[in-house]
Design a protein around this motif. Structure first.
Motif: not given
Length: 198
Positions: A145-151, A156-161, A185-189
């Motif tokens: 979460i903190d990484y997504m906020r910082a960038v 954002a799309y999921a990877i490494h899942d 950031t809007p997130y989806s997979r």
């Protein structure tokens, strides 16, 4: 440009007749490398790099080239100028796109496990689309979460899942979305094989 998820840590970026394959490791269908123009490898862990499979793709396609760190390149000896060693701060052109290289070491998994060389690739000069490492032995959801906020990317799309069950994907996805603390950031997979236009 079209982004296609190829499972776990692998994505394919397609623009025109160019195809850049990123991290086609052991959890990736070997067909992901078919028709590739270029391959980017971040590090030597087998879920990101499968040497025999990549060597077979290079043998089958004389025009295919690879950009990676020195450690991975050392495992691809004998391919001459087709393997390009890159490191933190480098800026290169890959399949007609500007690519900037960031980072030097993989995240620490445990203090007793040596860190390995690891680079990240920024394609196109700005982080409009973040490929978010959703789960790994070295991470926890608060850090994701903190990484997504910082960038602070546009999306954002999921990877490494690939190590998460359906239930786990739902829990982590919820924490990154409406059931969590929130991010700008809007997130989806994307499921393996799914594509989006960027």
């Amino acid at each position: 440009m079209e982004l296609t998820k190829q499972g776990h840590a692998c994505i394919v970026l397609s623009h025109g007749d160019q195809r850049i394959v990123v991290d086609p490791g052991a959890f990736t269908d070997p067909a992901a490398l078919e028709g590739a123009t270029a391959v980017l490898i971040t590090h030597e862990h087998p879920d990101h790099f499968e040497p025999q499979r990549l060597t077979a793709a290079l043998d089958a396609n004389p025009g295919l080239e690879v950009w990676t760190n020195k450690s991975v390149a050392s495992k691809l000896e004998g391919l001459g100028s087709r393997v390009h060693v890159v490191g933190h701060g480098d800026a290169v052109t890959v399949a007609g796109l500007d690519v900037h290289v960031h980072g030097e070491l993989h995240a620490q998994i445990h203090p007793e496990i040596p860190q390995i060389a690891n680079v990240g690739f920024l394609v196109g000069g700005q982080v409009a689309t973040l490929m978010l490492p959703l789960h790994a032995p070295w991470s926890k959801v608060a850090e994701v979460i903190d990484y997504m906020r910082a960038v602070d990317a546009d999306q954002a799309y999921a990877i490494h899942d690939g190590l998460l069950s359906d239930a786990g994907l739902g829990v982590v996805g919820g924490l990154l979305g409406e059931r969590g603390p929130g991010t700008p950031t809007p997130y989806s997979r994307l499921a393996p094989g799914d594509s989006v236009e960027l």
